[in-house]
Design an enzyme around this catalytic site. Structure first.
Site, PDB file in Angstrom:
ATOM      1  N   SER A 130       0.839  -1.203   0.000  1.00 17.32           N
ATOM      2  CA  SER A 130       0.000   0.000   0.000  1.00 17.32           C
ATOM      3  C   SER A 130       0.867   1.244   0.000  1.00 17.32           C
ATOM      4  O   SER A 130       1.960   1.259   0.597  1.00 17.32           O
ATOM      5  CB  SER A 130      -0.856  -0.018   1.267  1.00 17.32           C
ATOM      6  OG  SER A 130      -1.499   1.225   1.442  1.00 17.32           O
ATOM      7  N   TYR A 142      -1.435  -0.836  10.806  1.00 20.87           N
ATOM      8  CA  TYR A 142      -1.755  -1.461   9.518  1.00 20.87           C
ATOM      9  C   TYR A 142      -0.612  -1.233   8.517  1.00 20.87           C
ATOM     10  O   TYR A 142      -0.130  -2.180   7.878  1.00 20.87           O
ATOM     11  CB  TYR A 142      -3.066  -0.875   8.964  1.00 20.87           C
ATOM     12  CG  TYR A 142      -3.245  -1.147   7.491  1.00 20.87           C
ATOM     13  CD1 TYR A 142      -3.487  -2.429   7.021  1.00 20.87           C
ATOM     14  CD2 TYR A 142      -3.125  -0.113   6.550  1.00 20.87           C
ATOM     15  CE1 TYR A 142      -3.624  -2.679   5.654  1.00 20.87           C
ATOM     16  CE2 TYR A 142      -3.261  -0.354   5.195  1.00 20.87           C
ATOM     17  CZ  TYR A 142      -3.505  -1.642   4.751  1.00 20.87           C
ATOM     18  OH  TYR A 142      -3.624  -1.884   3.410  1.00 20.87           O
ATOM     19  N   LYS A 193       2.307  -3.828   6.533  1.00 21.50           N
ATOM     20  CA  LYS A 193       2.622  -3.892   5.099  1.00 21.50           C
ATOM     21  C   LYS A 193       4.125  -3.769   4.882  1.00 21.50           C
ATOM     22  O   LYS A 193       4.716  -4.510   4.089  1.00 21.50           O
ATOM     23  CB  LYS A 193       1.884  -2.777   4.339  1.00 21.50           C
ATOM     24  CG  LYS A 193       0.388  -2.970   4.262  1.00 21.50           C
ATOM     25  CD  LYS A 193       0.024  -4.179   3.402  1.00 21.50           C
ATOM     26  CE  LYS A 193      -1.455  -4.424   3.318  1.00 21.50           C
ATOM     27  NZ  LYS A 193      -1.802  -5.734   2.773  1.00 21.50           N
TER      28      LYS A 193
HETATM   29  P1  NAD Z   1     -11.061  -6.687   1.467  1.00 16.50           P
HETATM   30  O1  NAD Z   1     -11.231  -6.670   2.947  1.00 16.50           O
HETATM   31  O2  NAD Z   1     -12.247  -6.463   0.619  1.00 16.50           O
HETATM   32  O3  NAD Z   1     -10.362  -8.059   1.023  1.00 16.50           O
HETATM   33  C1  NAD Z   1      -9.528  -8.790   1.877  1.00 16.50           C
HETATM   34  C2  NAD Z   1     -10.072 -10.210   1.929  1.00 16.50           C
HETATM   35  O4  NAD Z   1      -9.233 -10.985   2.800  1.00 16.50           O
HETATM   36  C3  NAD Z   1     -11.494 -10.281   2.476  1.00 16.50           C
HETATM   37  O5  NAD Z   1     -12.296 -11.029   1.586  1.00 16.50           O
HETATM   38  C4  NAD Z   1     -11.348 -11.003   3.820  1.00 16.50           C
HETATM   39  O6  NAD Z   1     -12.475 -11.817   4.114  1.00 16.50           O
HETATM   40  C5  NAD Z   1     -10.083 -11.798   3.593  1.00 16.50           C
HETATM   41  N1  NAD Z   1      -9.340 -12.123   4.811  1.00 16.50           N
HETATM   42  C6  NAD Z   1      -8.999 -11.290   5.825  1.00 16.50           C
HETATM   43  N2  NAD Z   1      -8.306 -11.963   6.763  1.00 16.50           N
HETATM   44  C7  NAD Z   1      -8.206 -13.239   6.316  1.00 16.50           C
HETATM   45  C8  NAD Z   1      -7.613 -14.429   6.845  1.00 16.50           C
HETATM   46  N3  NAD Z   1      -6.979 -14.438   8.037  1.00 16.50           N
HETATM   47  N4  NAD Z   1      -7.706 -15.576   6.128  1.00 16.50           N
HETATM   48  C9  NAD Z   1      -8.358 -15.594   4.942  1.00 16.50           C
HETATM   49  N5  NAD Z   1      -8.927 -14.508   4.399  1.00 16.50           N
HETATM   50  C10 NAD Z   1      -8.855 -13.356   5.083  1.00 16.50           C
HETATM   51  O7  NAD Z   1      -9.910  -5.626   1.119  1.00 16.50           O
HETATM   52  P2  NAD Z   1      -9.418  -5.072  -0.285  1.00 16.50           P
HETATM   53  O8  NAD Z   1      -9.731  -3.621  -0.314  1.00 16.50           O
HETATM   54  O9  NAD Z   1      -9.836  -5.949  -1.388  1.00 16.50           O
HETATM   55  O10 NAD Z   1      -7.848  -5.189  -0.062  1.00 16.50           O
HETATM   56  C11 NAD Z   1      -7.108  -6.309  -0.521  1.00 16.50           C
HETATM   57  C12 NAD Z   1      -5.648  -6.132  -0.113  1.00 16.50           C
HETATM   58  O11 NAD Z   1      -5.167  -4.905  -0.659  1.00 16.50           O
HETATM   59  C13 NAD Z   1      -5.437  -6.044   1.389  1.00 16.50           C
HETATM   60  O12 NAD Z   1      -4.243  -6.710   1.717  1.00 16.50           O
HETATM   61  C14 NAD Z   1      -5.289  -4.544   1.631  1.00 16.50           C
HETATM   62  O13 NAD Z   1      -4.504  -4.281   2.758  1.00 16.50           O
HETATM   63  C15 NAD Z   1      -4.604  -4.111   0.355  1.00 16.50           C
HETATM   64  N6  NAD Z   1      -4.816  -2.701   0.027  1.00 16.50           N
HETATM   65  C16 NAD Z   1      -6.099  -2.216  -0.051  1.00 16.50           C
HETATM   66  C17 NAD Z   1      -6.303  -0.875  -0.355  1.00 16.50           C
HETATM   67  C18 NAD Z   1      -7.688  -0.297  -0.412  1.00 16.50           C
HETATM   68  O14 NAD Z   1      -7.828   0.923  -0.316  1.00 16.50           O
HETATM   69  N7  NAD Z   1      -8.733  -1.079  -0.612  1.00 16.50           N
HETATM   70  C19 NAD Z   1      -5.200  -0.030  -0.576  1.00 16.50           C
HETATM   71  C20 NAD Z   1      -3.923  -0.570  -0.500  1.00 16.50           C
HETATM   72  C21 NAD Z   1      -3.734  -1.901  -0.184  1.00 16.50           C
HETATM   73  C1  WQD Z   2      -9.441   9.949   0.925  1.00 19.47           C
HETATM   74  C2  WQD Z   2      -9.638  11.442   1.160  1.00 19.47           C
HETATM   75  C3  WQD Z   2      -9.812  12.016   3.479  1.00 19.47           C
HETATM   76  C4  WQD Z   2     -13.604   9.916   4.177  1.00 19.47           C
HETATM   77  C5  WQD Z   2      -6.812   4.942   3.064  1.00 19.47           C
HETATM   78  C6  WQD Z   2      -5.769   4.235   3.859  1.00 19.47           C
HETATM   79  C7  WQD Z   2      -4.691   3.724   2.949  1.00 19.47           C
HETATM   80  C8  WQD Z   2      -5.268   2.893   1.810  1.00 19.47           C
HETATM   81  C9  WQD Z   2      -6.387   3.569   1.132  1.00 19.47           C
HETATM   82  C10 WQD Z   2      -5.127   0.590   2.407  1.00 19.47           C
HETATM   83  C11 WQD Z   2      -8.805  11.985   2.317  1.00 19.47           C
HETATM   84  C12 WQD Z   2     -11.099  12.324   2.762  1.00 19.47           C
HETATM   85  C13 WQD Z   2     -12.456  10.451   3.612  1.00 19.47           C
HETATM   86  C14 WQD Z   2     -14.634  10.802   4.606  1.00 19.47           C
HETATM   87  C15 WQD Z   2     -13.322  12.659   3.814  1.00 19.47           C
HETATM   88  N1  WQD Z   2      -5.792   1.644   2.281  1.00 19.47           N
HETATM   89  N2  WQD Z   2     -12.306  11.778   3.428  1.00 19.47           N
HETATM   90  N3  WQD Z   2     -14.443  12.149   4.395  1.00 19.47           N
HETATM   91  O1  WQD Z   2      -6.945   8.000   3.761  1.00 19.47           O
HETATM   92  O2  WQD Z   2      -6.082   8.256   1.378  1.00 19.47           O
HETATM   93  O3  WQD Z   2      -6.223   6.037   2.393  1.00 19.47           O
HETATM   94  O4  WQD Z   2      -7.339   4.036   2.086  1.00 19.47           O
HETATM   95  O5  WQD Z   2      -3.956   0.405   2.250  1.00 19.47           O
HETATM   96  O6  WQD Z   2      -3.855   2.959   3.762  1.00 19.47           O
HETATM   97  O7  WQD Z   2      -5.215   5.144   4.793  1.00 19.47           O
HETATM   98  O8  WQD Z   2      -8.298   7.156   1.757  1.00 19.47           O
HETATM   99  O9  WQD Z   2     -10.662   7.136   1.141  1.00 19.47           O
HETATM  100  O10 WQD Z   2     -10.056   7.262   3.593  1.00 19.47           O
HETATM  101  O11 WQD Z   2      -9.644   9.240   2.146  1.00 19.47           O
HETATM  102  O12 WQD Z   2     -13.200  13.880   3.668  1.00 19.47           O
HETATM  103  O13 WQD Z   2     -15.664  10.384   5.148  1.00 19.47           O
HETATM  104  O14 WQD Z   2     -11.012  11.663   1.524  1.00 19.47           O
HETATM  105  O15 WQD Z   2      -9.514  13.004   4.429  1.00 19.47           O
HETATM  106  O16 WQD Z   2      -8.422  13.292   1.973  1.00 19.47           O
HETATM  107  P1  WQD Z   2      -6.842   7.479   2.399  1.00 19.47           P
HETATM  108  P2  WQD Z   2      -9.749   7.635   2.196  1.00 19.47           P
END
Ligand code: NAD
Ligand code: WQD
Length: 337
Positions: free
Chosen positions: A126, A150, A154
């Site tokens: 991430s 978190y 990562k």
């Molecule tokens: P998500 O929660 O929708 O998907 C994660 C999946 O993993 C879920 O289906 C959950 O049930 C499963 N899971 C959690 N713990 C588990 C375990 N112990 N065993 C088996 N399954 C398990 O999240 P997402 O948004 O699809 O994110 C996927 C990956 O990408 C994650 O690793 C997240 O950290 C990373 N990521 C997400 C974002 C984002 O903004 N969505 C940004 C950067 C990185």
């Molecule tokens: C985006 C913008 C908020 C909600 C997070 C995690 C990051 C990654 C992606 C996993 C910011 C603003 C948000 C609301 C708002 N996940 N906001 N009102 O914070 O960039 O990233 O998700 O890896 O680790 O930190 O994403 O969608 O929460 O926020 O004003 O109700 O929207 O302040 O500027 P962020 P976000």
């Protein structure tokens, strides 16, 4: 190239969209997910959209016996590892659960991969590993410094992967640092279905537009950005999914890291206005104090992925939000509706 790919967390938001693209490209897919943050309905939707049935294994990756069974039952050739906990605020409140789940899952996976001589891994990292960035746009070589448990899980997993690859030349690992994934499958039948109150901006905005929530809170309009609200690099979840296929196809010996983003920023007010345009609905909001831990701007330098993975995220903010809106309006209560 097609073979059998284990997709951990494949029932989740990004994993399910990646499964769609993998199946469309002719791969066999095995989903391993404990459904702790997702629904079996996502696996059904993957099958309906592609006409191909992924294998589904409901397992908790922290249970090495259960995960071992998956490797026994399927001839896995490569792994895409999405499974894990991902809510920043929750990780501050429950750090041990985050460290235990995210790290133990990855230890078990790496152990079993080595035992079964599977050495190709794509890992969901991430942009959060950069913390408050020192330079914009952010290249992969920028300093890291996650500001919450978190994000630290990562970065720890990235370091573990680098050490594992350095110790045995058979490993080929691609660490993908996602920026802000949003949007949905254009069918409107697969999308993000957060449990409870959404933490992220776009799902919250969509729930306001569809009438599930009254008002968005904009976390600060006094940031050092063009309109005062936070700026992020939103990337369409299907562009991101395609980035995983590109990473698999271009995987090289060792361990390499790539930003997956567009390099284009959008503010909170841009997201509100564009959502109003694509949905025809008003998005009511109030400006409140900044959210603790937020930063003004996050923006990828995606040039390494463009060059080495021959991949580029080109879907616009309009397309991202129109697709998110189609999903939200067809399924106002997510997979339950
Ligand atoms: P998500 O929660 O929708 O998907 C994660 C999946 O993993 C879920 O289906 C959950 O049930 C499963 N899971 C959690 N713990 C588990 C375990 N112990 N065993 C088996 N399954 C398990 O999240 P997402 O948004 O699809 O994110 C996927 C990956 O990408 C994650 O690793 C997240 O950290 C990373 N990521 C997400 C974002 C984002 O903004 N969505 C940004 C950067 C990185
Ligand atoms: C985006 C913008 C908020 C909600 C997070 C995690 C990051 C990654 C992606 C996993 C910011 C603003 C948000 C609301 C708002 N996940 N906001 N009102 O914070 O960039 O990233 O998700 O890896 O680790 O930190 O994403 O969608 O929460 O926020 O004003 O109700 O929207 O302040 O500027 P962020 P976000």
């Amino acid at each position: 190239m097609p073979g059998t790919i284990l997709v951990t967390g494949g029932a989740g938001y990004i994993g399910s969209h990646t499964c769609v693209r993998l199946l469309e490209r002719g791969f066999e897919v095995v989903v391993a997910d404990d459904l702790s943050n997702s629904s079996a309905a996502a696996v059904d939707a993957i099958a309906r959209l592609t006409g191909c049935q992924p294998s589904f294994e409901q397992v908790d990756l922290t249970d090495i016996e259960a995960l071992g069974g998956v490797f026994e039952r399927h001839a896995i050739e490569a792994v895409i590892h999405f499974a894990g906990l991902k809510a920043v605020g929750e990780s501050v409140a429950e750090p041990l659960r985050y460290y235990r789940t995210n790290l133990l899952s990855t230890f078990n996976l790496l152990d079993l991969m080595a035992r079964h001589e599977v050495f190709d891994l794509v890992f969901s990292s991430s942009a959060t590993v950069y913390g408050d960035p020192e330079q914009l746009p952010i290249p992969e070589g920028a300093a890291t410094g996650p500001t919450n448990p978190y994000g630290r899980t990562k970065l720890m997993i990235e370091d573990i992967c680098r050490d594992v690859a350095a110790a045995d030349p058979r490993w080929r690992i691609s660490l993908l640092r996602y920026f802000n994934p949003v949007g949905a499958h254009p069918s409107g039948d697969l999308g993000e279905d957060p449990r409870g109150v959404p933490n992220n901006l776009v799902p919250f905005v969509m729930q306001v537009a569809v009438g599930r929530r009254d008002q968005l809170r904009v976390f600060g309009a006094d940031w050092d950005t063009p309109d005062g609200s936070g700026v992020r690099d939103y990337i369409h979840v299907l562009d991101l999914a395609e980035g995983h296929l590109a990473a698999l196809e271009h995987i090289d010996a060792g361990c390499d890291v790539f930003n997956l983003g567009t390099g284009v920023g959008a503010s909170v007010f841009d997201v509100i206005k564009t959502t109003e345009n694509v949905s025809g609905k008003a998005v009511s909001y109030e400006v409140v104090d900044r959210r603790p831990g937020d930063i003004a701007t996050s923006l990828a330098d995606p040039s390494k992925a463009i060059r080495d993975l021959e991949w580029r995220a080109d879907r616009s903010l309009e397309v991202m939000l129109a697709d998110a809106w189609r999903w939200q309006s067809r399924h106002p209560n997510g997979f339950d509706s």
